[in-house]
Design a protein around this motif. Structure first.
Motif, PDB file in Angstrom:
ATOM      1  N   VAL A  20       0.861  -1.179   0.000  1.00  0.00           N
ATOM      2  CA  VAL A  20       0.000   0.000   0.000  1.00  0.00           C
ATOM      3  C   VAL A  20       0.899   1.230   0.000  1.00  0.00           C
ATOM      4  CG1 VAL A  20      -1.841   1.260   1.200  1.00  0.00           C
ATOM      5  CG2 VAL A  20      -1.743  -1.244   1.350  1.00  0.00           C
ATOM      6  N   VAL A  21       0.560   2.217  -0.817  1.00  0.00           N
ATOM      7  CA  VAL A  21       1.299   3.480  -0.829  1.00  0.00           C
ATOM      8  C   VAL A  21       0.338   4.608  -0.463  1.00  0.00           C
ATOM      9  CG1 VAL A  21       2.608   5.135  -2.208  1.00  0.00           C
ATOM     10  CG2 VAL A  21       2.977   2.692  -2.534  1.00  0.00           C
ATOM     11  N   LEU A  22       0.636   5.288   0.620  1.00  0.00           N
ATOM     12  CA  LEU A  22      -0.113   6.461   1.028  1.00  0.00           C
ATOM     13  C   LEU A  22       0.523   7.641   0.289  1.00  0.00           C
ATOM     14  CD1 LEU A  22      -0.683   4.274   3.189  1.00  0.00           C
ATOM     15  CD2 LEU A  22      -0.763   6.078   4.892  1.00  0.00           C
ATOM     16  N   SER A  23      -0.003   7.943  -0.882  1.00  0.00           N
ATOM     17  CA  SER A  23       0.656   8.887  -1.789  1.00  0.00           C
ATOM     18  C   SER A  23       0.501  10.335  -1.367  1.00  0.00           C
ATOM     19  CB  SER A  23       0.100   8.708  -3.209  1.00  0.00           C
ATOM     20  OG  SER A  23       0.238   7.369  -3.628  1.00  0.00           O
ATOM     21  N   GLY A  24      -0.524  10.631  -0.560  1.00  0.00           N
ATOM     22  CA  GLY A  24      -0.667  11.980  -0.018  1.00  0.00           C
ATOM     23  C   GLY A  24      -1.364  12.937  -0.952  1.00  0.00           C
ATOM     24  N   GLN A  25      -0.896  14.176  -0.935  1.00  0.00           N
ATOM     25  CA  GLN A  25      -1.448  15.231  -1.765  1.00  0.00           C
ATOM     26  C   GLN A  25      -0.430  16.355  -1.844  1.00  0.00           C
ATOM     27  OE1 GLN A  25      -4.579  17.779   0.264  1.00  0.00           O
ATOM     28  NE2 GLN A  25      -4.530  16.059   1.722  1.00  0.00           N
ATOM     29  N   PRO A  26      -0.552  17.261  -2.819  1.00  0.00           N
ATOM     30  CA  PRO A  26       0.401  18.363  -2.924  1.00  0.00           C
ATOM     31  C   PRO A  26       0.395  19.260  -1.692  1.00  0.00           C
ATOM     32  CG  PRO A  26      -0.834  18.119  -4.955  1.00  0.00           C
ATOM     33  CD  PRO A  26      -1.497  17.235  -3.952  1.00  0.00           C
ATOM     34  N   VAL A  27       1.569  19.725  -1.306  1.00  0.00           N
ATOM     35  CA  VAL A  27       1.683  20.692  -0.203  1.00  0.00           C
ATOM     36  C   VAL A  27       1.428  22.068  -0.807  1.00  0.00           C
ATOM     37  CG1 VAL A  27       3.128  21.542   1.672  1.00  0.00           C
ATOM     38  CG2 VAL A  27       3.389  19.195   0.881  1.00  0.00           C
ATOM     39  N   ASP A  28       0.176  22.335  -1.042  1.00  0.00           N
ATOM     40  CA  ASP A  28      -0.231  23.553  -1.738  1.00  0.00           C
ATOM     41  C   ASP A  28      -1.659  23.853  -1.305  1.00  0.00           C
ATOM     42  OD1 ASP A  28      -1.147  25.462  -3.512  1.00  0.00           O
ATOM     43  OD2 ASP A  28      -0.276  24.529  -5.287  1.00  0.00           O
ATOM     44  N   PRO A  29      -1.898  24.975  -0.630  1.00  0.00           N
ATOM     45  CA  PRO A  29      -3.251  25.259  -0.120  1.00  0.00           C
ATOM     46  C   PRO A  29      -4.301  25.302  -1.221  1.00  0.00           C
ATOM     47  CG  PRO A  29      -1.831  27.205   0.019  1.00  0.00           C
ATOM     48  CD  PRO A  29      -0.947  26.046  -0.283  1.00  0.00           C
ATOM     49  N   THR A  30      -3.906  25.627  -2.443  1.00  0.00           N
ATOM     50  CA  THR A  30      -4.890  25.674  -3.523  1.00  0.00           C
ATOM     51  C   THR A  30      -5.418  24.286  -3.871  1.00  0.00           C
ATOM     52  OG1 THR A  30      -3.252  25.469  -5.309  1.00  0.00           O
ATOM     53  CG2 THR A  30      -3.727  27.689  -4.493  1.00  0.00           C
ATOM     54  N   TYR A  31      -4.672  23.240  -3.495  1.00  0.00           N
ATOM     55  CA  TYR A  31      -5.139  21.893  -3.799  1.00  0.00           C
ATOM     56  C   TYR A  31      -6.344  21.533  -2.936  1.00  0.00           C
ATOM     57  CZ  TYR A  31      -4.885  16.973  -5.185  1.00  0.00           C
ATOM     58  OH  TYR A  31      -5.167  15.735  -5.686  1.00  0.00           O
TER      59      TYR A  31
END
Length: 461
Positions: free
Chosen positions: A170-181
Motif C-alpha cells: 500500500v502506498v499512502l501517496s498523499g497530496q500536494p503541499v499547496d493550499p490551492t489543492y
C-alpha cells in the motif's frame, strides 16, 4: 511557492481567476513534482469575455508588460508540456522523487504479495463470492477485533511493505503541499454532488453490495464480466453527465496527481499498462479514457453524500496494478472515513483530498462511516485485467485465438500465462529498488536514466 494573482478589473471573479491561474501553472515543470500537480492546462475567461489575468512570478514587476510576458510564457510552457506528455508520456524527475521516498516503511506486514489470491492466468484476483461481500466496519468494532489505527496527515507519503521481498503493498501517496489543492478538492466535491443531483438516483441505487448511502457509477474503458470485447461503458442518460464531470479542471487536477503518483511509485507496472493500453487505443480509436492524460482506463465515482464502502475486493482489476483511491468532502478523518484493509488488520486515517494506492484486486478494503452531518465521497481510477488480457491475446478472446493460431503457437501463448503473475510481481517496487532508480548517479548526476527494467530484478523488465 508564492503565487500573485493580478486582476485588471475590480469586478473580476476571484474564484474563476484562481482556477485560471492554476490551469496556467498545471503543466509547469515544477508541477511535475509529486509535491504538486501535473495535469492539462485550461484557459478560462473572466467576466465580460476578457481574458483573466495571469499568474505573475515571484519577484516580477507587476505591470502590463510583465503580466503580458508572463501570461505568454505560461501559455507556451503549458502547451509545450501538454504536447510532450501526449507524445512521450509522463516523465518523473529523479531528483524530485527522491524527496518523497521515506527512509523506512510505515508498516511491515507478515503477508507476502505472492500469496495473495490471484487467478491462474494472472489477469485477475480470485472472486471472493457474494458471501464475503458486505462487511461493514466501525472504529470501535475494529479496535475490538485487534485492528491497528494508523494516524496519517494525508500529505506525507508513506508505504506499507510485505515481510518477504519488502515490495510495496500500500502506498499512502498523499497530496500536494499547496493550499490551492484543498480548495480544488472542495470545488471537485461540489461538482460531484451537483452531478449526483442531476443524475437523480433512486433510493434503491444508494444501497448496493459495495457501499451504503452512496450511488456509484463506473466510467471509461472496460472488458470483462461477459463483454465480447473492450467497450466504452454506457450509463444511459447519465453518460453525458459523467463526460462533463471528467472535464472539470479541479477533478482533472486530482486525477492527474493520482496518475503521477502511480508512475513515480510503481514505474514498471505503469509502463506496462501505458504501453498495452496505447496499443489498444491504436487498434480501436473509438475507446476513450475518462482522463486523456491519465494512464488509467476506467474511473469509479461514489457519489455519497456519506459513502461508506463495505469490505470487498475488486477481483476483475489487474493484480499487479494499483487502484488510486481519492477521498473528498468535509469530515473529521480522525473519527471516520478510514480506509480499512482486512488482511493487514489496519485502518488508516484518510483525510479529504488525499490519495492512497493499493492492489484492490488482492486486498479486502472498505471504509468506516463518517458522522451524520459530514460529507464524504470518493473517486477511484483502476485498470481492468481483461483489457491487458485482450491485448496479450492479440485483440481477441482466448476462444478465437485458439481457432486462429496453430496448435504450437496457441500452446506457447498458454504457457506464458503460467508465469504471468510471477512476471507481474517483478514489476512491483520496493523502497530499495526505488532508491536505486531515482538516486543521483555518479555519471549522470541526477538519476540513473535507466528504464524500470534496467535497474535490477525488483523493478523487473
Amino acid at each position: 511557492m508564492t503565487r500573485f494573482l493580478v486582476a485588471s478589473a475590480p469586478e473580476v471573479d476571484l474564484g474563476d481567476l484562481l482556477r485560471t491561474a492554476l490551469a496556467l501553472e498545471e503543466l509547469d515543470e515544477a508541477e511535475a513534482d509529486l509535491n504538486l500537480n501535473a495535469g492539462p492546462s485550461e484557459t478560462r475567461q473572466a467576466p465580460g469575455g476578457s481574458s483573466a489575468s495571469p499568474v505573475v512570478a515571484e519577484g516580477a514587476r507587476v505591470g502590463d508588460g510583465a503580466r503580458k510576458t508572463q501570461s505568454q510564457k505560461n501559455i507556451r510552457r503549458a502547451s509545450r508540456r501538454r504536447r510532450e506528455m501526449e507524445e512521450t508520456g509522463r516523465k518523473v524527475r529523479p531528483k524530485a522523487q527522491c524527496k518523497y521516498i521515506p527512509k523506512a516503511p510505515l508498516l511491515e506486514s507478515d503477508i507476502e504479495v505472492v500469496n495473495l489470491p490471484v487467478t491462474g492466468c494472472g489477469y485477475q484476483g480470485l472472486n471472493e463470492g457474494k458471501k464475503r461481500l458486505g462487511e461493514t466496519y466501525t472504529v470501535d468494532e475494529l479496535l475490538e477485533l485487534g485492528f491497528v489505527e494508523i494516524e496519517w496527515d494525508g500529505v506525507t507519503p508513506q508505504v506499507i511493505v510485505e515481510g518477504g521481498a519488502k515490495k510495496f503493498m500500500v502506498v499512502l501517496s498523499g497530496q500536494p503541499v499547496d493550499p490551492t489543492y484543498q480548495e480544488c478538492q472542495v470545488r471537485a466535491t461540489q461538482k460531484i454532488l451537483k452531478t449526483a443531483e442531476a443524475a437523480n438516483f433512486c433510493p434503491e441505487e444508494l444501497e448496493h453490495p459495495r457501499a451504503s448511502n452512496s450511488a456509484a457509477l463506473n466510467h471509461g474503458i472496460f472488458h470483462g464480466q461477459g463483454t465480447p470485447r473492450p467497450i466504452n461503458l454506457s450509463n444511459g442518460c447519465r453518460t453525458e453527465l459523467l463526460n462533463e464531470l471528467c472535464k472539470d479542471p479541479d477533478l482533472c487536477r486530482m486525477a492527474y496527481f493520482a496518475d503521477a503518483a502511480f508512475k513515480a511509485w510503481s514505474p514498471g507496472v505503469y509502463e506496462e499498462i501505458e504501453e498495452k493500453l496505447g496499443r489498444l487505443q491504436a487498434h480501436d480509436p473509438s475507446l476513450s479514457k475518462p482522463f486523456p492524460l491519465s494512464v488509467y482506463p476506467c474511473a469509479a465515482f461514489n457519489f455519497g453524500p456519506q459513502v461508506c464502502c463495505k469490505g470487498h475486493r475488486d477481483a476483475s482489476n489487474y493484480p499487479p496494478s494499483w487502484c488510486a483511491i481519492q477521498a473528498l468532502g468535509q469530515f473529521n478523518a480522525r473519527r471516520g472515513g478510514h480506509l480499512v484493509i482486512k488482511e493487514l488488520k489496519v485502518f488508516i486515517q484518510f483525510p479529504a483530498g488525499s490519495t492512497i494506492h493499493l492492489p484492490s484486486a488482492l486486498l479486502t478494503h472498505g471504509n468506516t462511516p463518517v458522522e451524520g452531518d459530514e460529507i464524504r465521497i470518493s473517486f477511484t481510477q483502476f485498470c481492468p485485467g481483461g483489457l491487458i488480457r485482450w491485448v496479450d491475446n492479440d485483440f481477441q478472446t482466448q476462444k478465437d485465438m485458439e481457432k486462429r493460431l496453430s496448435k504450437k503457437k496457441y500452446l506457447e501463448k498458454m504457457k506464458l500465462k503460467e508465469t504471468r503473475w510471477k512476471r507481474g510481481l517483478e514489476k512491483i517496487c520496493s523502497l530499495e529498488a526505488l532508491e536505486k532508480k531515482y538516486a543521483p548517479s555518479k555519471a549522470g548526476g541526477e538519476g540513473s536514466g535507466a528504464s524500470s527494467g534496467e535497474v535490477g530484478s525488483p523493478l523487473g523488465a
